[in-house]
Write a protein that holds these residues in place. Structure first.
Motif, mmCIF file in Angstrom:
data_model
loop_
_atom_site.group_PDB
_atom_site.id
_atom_site.type_symbol
_atom_site.label_atom_id
_atom_site.label_comp_id
_atom_site.label_asym_id
_atom_site.label_seq_id
_atom_site.Cartn_x
_atom_site.Cartn_y
_atom_site.Cartn_z
ATOM 1 N N MET A 3 6.904 -0.669 3.405
ATOM 2 C CA MET A 3 6.054 -1.831 3.149
ATOM 3 C C MET A 3 6.689 -2.740 2.098
ATOM 4 S SD MET A 3 3.533 -1.678 5.225
ATOM 5 C CE MET A 3 4.665 -0.928 6.360
ATOM 6 N N LEU A 33 -7.924 -11.586 -2.479
ATOM 7 C CA LEU A 33 -6.678 -12.203 -2.952
ATOM 8 C C LEU A 33 -6.554 -13.633 -2.434
ATOM 9 C CD1 LEU A 33 -4.212 -9.174 -2.557
ATOM 10 C CD2 LEU A 33 -5.353 -9.950 -4.634
ATOM 11 N N GLY A 76 -2.600 -4.381 3.017
ATOM 12 C CA GLY A 76 -3.663 -3.483 2.568
ATOM 13 C C GLY A 76 -4.936 -3.750 3.338
ATOM 14 N N LYS A 117 4.159 -5.443 -7.045
ATOM 15 C CA LYS A 117 3.222 -4.462 -7.621
ATOM 16 C C LYS A 117 3.172 -3.279 -6.651
ATOM 17 C CE LYS A 117 -0.667 -2.423 -9.021
ATOM 18 N NZ LYS A 117 -0.685 -1.403 -7.954
ATOM 19 N N GLU A 151 -12.273 1.074 10.925
ATOM 20 C CA GLU A 151 -10.995 1.792 10.924
ATOM 21 C C GLU A 151 -11.193 3.160 10.253
ATOM 22 O OE1 GLU A 151 -8.231 -0.073 8.266
ATOM 23 O OE2 GLU A 151 -6.532 0.347 9.560
ATOM 24 N N PRO A 182 0.820 -1.219 0.000
ATOM 25 C CA PRO A 182 0.000 0.000 0.000
ATOM 26 C C PRO A 182 0.856 1.272 0.000
ATOM 27 C CG PRO A 182 0.224 -0.770 2.231
ATOM 28 C CD PRO A 182 1.098 -1.656 1.382
ATOM 29 N N TRP A 183 0.167 2.402 -0.070
ATOM 30 C CA TRP A 183 0.797 3.718 -0.239
ATOM 31 C C TRP A 183 1.194 4.368 1.082
ATOM 32 C CZ3 TRP A 183 -2.229 6.451 2.893
ATOM 33 C CH2 TRP A 183 -3.524 5.970 3.097
ATOM 34 N N PHE A 238 -8.708 5.513 9.674
ATOM 35 C CA PHE A 238 -7.535 5.805 8.836
ATOM 36 C C PHE A 238 -7.396 7.301 8.583
ATOM 37 C CE2 PHE A 238 -4.390 3.810 5.844
ATOM 38 C CZ PHE A 238 -3.951 2.861 6.754
HETATM 39 P P1 NAD Z 1 -6.271 -1.342 -0.407
HETATM 40 O O1 NAD Z 1 -6.479 -2.711 0.067
HETATM 41 O O2 NAD Z 1 -7.337 -0.714 -1.217
HETATM 42 O O3 NAD Z 1 -4.941 -1.254 -1.295
HETATM 43 C C1 NAD Z 1 -3.691 -1.746 -0.884
HETATM 44 C C2 NAD Z 1 -2.866 -2.104 -2.093
HETATM 45 O O4 NAD Z 1 -3.490 -3.134 -2.809
HETATM 46 C C3 NAD Z 1 -2.692 -0.977 -3.122
HETATM 47 O O5 NAD Z 1 -1.447 -1.034 -3.699
HETATM 48 C C4 NAD Z 1 -3.724 -1.263 -4.156
HETATM 49 O O6 NAD Z 1 -3.327 -0.735 -5.382
HETATM 50 C C5 NAD Z 1 -3.706 -2.764 -4.139
HETATM 51 N N1 NAD Z 1 -4.959 -3.379 -4.566
HETATM 52 C C6 NAD Z 1 -6.227 -2.920 -4.412
HETATM 53 N N2 NAD Z 1 -7.108 -3.788 -4.960
HETATM 54 C C7 NAD Z 1 -6.373 -4.810 -5.477
HETATM 55 C C8 NAD Z 1 -6.698 -6.015 -6.164
HETATM 56 N N3 NAD Z 1 -7.960 -6.347 -6.452
HETATM 57 N N4 NAD Z 1 -5.670 -6.821 -6.529
HETATM 58 C C9 NAD Z 1 -4.395 -6.497 -6.247
HETATM 59 N N5 NAD Z 1 -4.039 -5.373 -5.605
HETATM 60 C C10 NAD Z 1 -5.013 -4.546 -5.217
HETATM 61 O O7 NAD Z 1 -5.925 -0.502 0.872
HETATM 62 P P2 NAD Z 1 -5.687 1.037 1.019
HETATM 63 O O8 NAD Z 1 -6.980 1.659 1.370
HETATM 64 O O9 NAD Z 1 -4.933 1.591 -0.134
HETATM 65 O O10 NAD Z 1 -4.704 1.008 2.281
HETATM 66 C C11 NAD Z 1 -5.135 1.148 3.573
HETATM 67 C C12 NAD Z 1 -5.482 -0.187 4.201
HETATM 68 O O11 NAD Z 1 -4.321 -0.983 4.305
HETATM 69 C C13 NAD Z 1 -5.986 -0.036 5.633
HETATM 70 O O12 NAD Z 1 -7.065 -0.895 5.859
HETATM 71 C C14 NAD Z 1 -4.793 -0.432 6.484
HETATM 72 O O13 NAD Z 1 -5.095 -0.868 7.760
HETATM 73 C C15 NAD Z 1 -4.167 -1.466 5.639
HETATM 74 N N6 NAD Z 1 -2.750 -1.557 5.996
HETATM 75 C C16 NAD Z 1 -2.358 -2.636 6.702
HETATM 76 C C17 NAD Z 1 -1.036 -2.751 7.095
HETATM 77 C C18 NAD Z 1 -0.567 -3.949 7.887
HETATM 78 O O14 NAD Z 1 0.623 -4.185 7.997
HETATM 79 N N7 NAD Z 1 -1.429 -4.745 8.434
HETATM 80 C C19 NAD Z 1 -0.103 -1.768 6.752
HETATM 81 C C20 NAD Z 1 -0.550 -0.665 6.022
HETATM 82 C C21 NAD Z 1 -1.896 -0.581 5.638
#
Ligand code: NAD
Length: 489
Positions: free
Chosen positions: A165, A246, A238, A183, A392, A158-159, A394
């Motif tokens: 990460m 996934l 994420g 990715k 959450e 994630p970003w 965030f």
């Molecule tokens: P997200 O799940 O939407 O996206 C995370 C990543 O997955 C991004 O790079 C996105 O491009 C990719 N992604 C999205 N849909 C996808 C798919 N169908 N197939 C493959 N990749 C896909 O999450 P977000 O909103 O961008 O990030 C915040 C979330 O991430 C929060 O819920 C946070 O708690 C979680 N997070 C968890 C941790 C941890 O270590 N547990 C760390 C950081 C963030």
């Protein structure tokens, strides 16, 4: 103002890193990356599709036999050189992080050092992939085990920590002898690509690390990484929703998985706590990266005897915050990643307000600064019916819930379907053990609001996923145990 890099060649536009080379998308398509603080263009990055990503997977597969057969010591030296490159270029990595993520430059410098520390840590783990010698129960047999690399890995990050990460996954994967296709997030591709450039300079062999970027094609690339038979392991950080998707997609190819998903961390302050330390801990845990970390306190529970005092001191600290552009050294908090994040925060605040929560500071967007800014906010008199209790946020919103007894608060803390981090402040030693053991989370901070350390296992339970990153366990996520039985001895 356009930020300046000391080494401008670290900003890789319109190319991804595949098989040791810089490649545009075959379609020629690109997507825009904007500075979340100013809204201005940072640059454009390739919109890779499944065809482009197949090439990256093939490169990782081709590089695997030679890379896995290197000694752990050889791989350690490569990781160490990557660490040295990261350290030498830490200022530029920090600049890229702030530019595309928005976090204050001081936080970005902290992230650059934290990210590099995983290369250092796993360079030290790489030569120590010990197996076991096992006394057999069958006479004449000798049994031993080897830890072998799982194979080609698909990494999706994630970003919110554009560098850390990635390094938290790539470093243990390489230490174990795996090759990777990563990715990078569409919001923050340039930090990821700069890491690839440093890998190149560190002499990581072609095909061992491949970094692809996409925005619109993210889901199809996710589908490919989870269904490809060549990829034997997927590690994702994420949201819980995407993690579940996934996992379903990975079922047919029976991949090894690590899922680091969302949190909703409880932060409990007992009457017997050092109040000032608890306020400082809660501030650090809640407002780091403007509340955009998965281990951020989301529900702050304060025992009734000190509740009013805590609210006052906590609100006073937030008064000292200054929100603005991440490159402005005088600010303490930057923008959120995009306007969707601002909307979610706003919804949570309005929901709490409607249900009786009282805002002691903040509570509004900051349109004068830009579309991605929200005031650091404190809400008192929170109740379990409010969205913040179960979802959450965030973002920079601290909901303060009063409670009476230890039993009651542990129950409330454990009601969430997720369980990543949990925190509490107390000076009663028996309570420290009791509550630390009772919380249904993967990580507990006792009398501290900051728990991240490359030496500590990081990961969750329940809907926060499974697998551990960092620590000596991190490398195991990228290994399989092979048992060798010698007969007739
Ligand atoms: P997200 O799940 O939407 O996206 C995370 C990543 O997955 C991004 O790079 C996105 O491009 C990719 N992604 C999205 N849909 C996808 C798919 N169908 N197939 C493959 N990749 C896909 O999450 P977000 O909103 O961008 O990030 C915040 C979330 O991430 C929060 O819920 C946070 O708690 C979680 N997070 C968890 C941790 C941890 O270590 N547990 C760390 C950081 C963030």
């Amino acid at each position: 103002m356009v930020p300046k890099l000391k080494d401008p060649s670290l900003l890789k536009q319109n190319v991804c890193y595949v098989n040791g080379e810089w490649k545009p998308a075959k379609s020629g398509k690109t997507f825009k990356v904007n500075d979340p603080g100013t809204g201005e263009l940072v640059g454009t990055s390739p919109e890779f599709n499944t065809d482009d990503t197949e090439a990256a997977i093939a490169a990782a597969a081709a590089a695997l036999p030679s890379f896995r057969s290197k000694t752990g010591r050889e791989r350690a030296r490569m990781l160490r050189r990557w660490y040295d490159e990261m350290t030498a270029n830490a200022d530029d990595i920090a600049t890229l992080i702030t530019w595309e993520n928005g976090k204050p430059i001081a936080d970005a410098r902290g992230e650059a050092a934290y990210a590099a520390s995983f290369f250092e840590w796993f360079s030290e783990e790489a030569p120590r992939a010990y197996g076991d010698t096992i006394p057999a129960t069958v006479p004449g047999n000798r049994v031993f085990t080897r830890r072998e690399p799982v194979g080609v890995c698909g990494l999706i990050t994630p970003w919110n920590f554009p560098a850390a990460m990635i390094t938290r996954k790539v470093a243990p994967a390489l230490a174990a002898g795996c090759t990777v296709v990563c990715k990078a997030p569409g919001e923050t591709p340039f930090t990821a690509l700069a890491l690839a450039e440093l890998a190149h300079r560190a002499g990581i062999p072609a095909g061992v690390v491949n970094i692809v970027t996409a925005m619109e094609n993210t889901a199809e690339i996710g589908q490919l990484l989870t269904t490809s038979e060549t990829i034997r392991k997927v590690s994702f950080t994420g949201s819980t929703a995407v993690g579940k998707l996934l996992m379903k997609q990975s079922a047919d190819s029976l991949k090894k998985l690590s899922l680091e998903l969302g949190g909703n961390a409880p932060f409990i302050v007992f009457d017997d706590a050092d109040l000032d330390a608890a306020v400082a801990g809660a501030i650090a845990s809640k407002f780091r990266s403007s509340g955009q970390t998965c281990v951020c306190a989301n529900r702050i529970y304060v025992q009734s005897g000190i509740y009013d005092q805590f609210v006052e001191k906590f609100t006073d600290k937030v008064k000292g915050f200054k929100v603005g552009n991440g490159f402005d050294d005088s600010i303490t908090h930057g923008p959120l990643i995009h306007d969707r994040a601002v909307s979610k925060v706003d919804q949570h605040v309005r929901d709490a307000e409607k249900k009786g929560g009282k805002i002691t500071i903040g509570g509004q967007t900051l349109p004068d600064l830009g579309s991605n800014f929200f005031q650091p906010t404190v809400i008192r008199d929170m109740t379990p019916e409010m969205a913040i209790a179960s979802e959450e946020t965030f973002g920079p919103v601290a909901g303060l819930f009063p409670f009476e007894t230890e039993d009651e608060v542990v129950k409330m803390a454990n009601q969430a379907d997720v369980g990543l981090a949990g925190y509490f402040f107390s000076r009663d030693l028996e309570r420290v053990y009791r509550v630390a053991e009772a919380l249904d989370v993967g990580m507990v901070g006792v009398n501290t609001g900051i728990i991240s350390d490359p030496a500590s296992p990081f990961g969750g339970v329940k809907h926060s996923g499974f697998g551990r990153e960092g620590s000596r366990y991190g490398i195991e996520e990228y290994q399989v145990i092979k048992t060798i039985t010698l007969g007739g001895m």
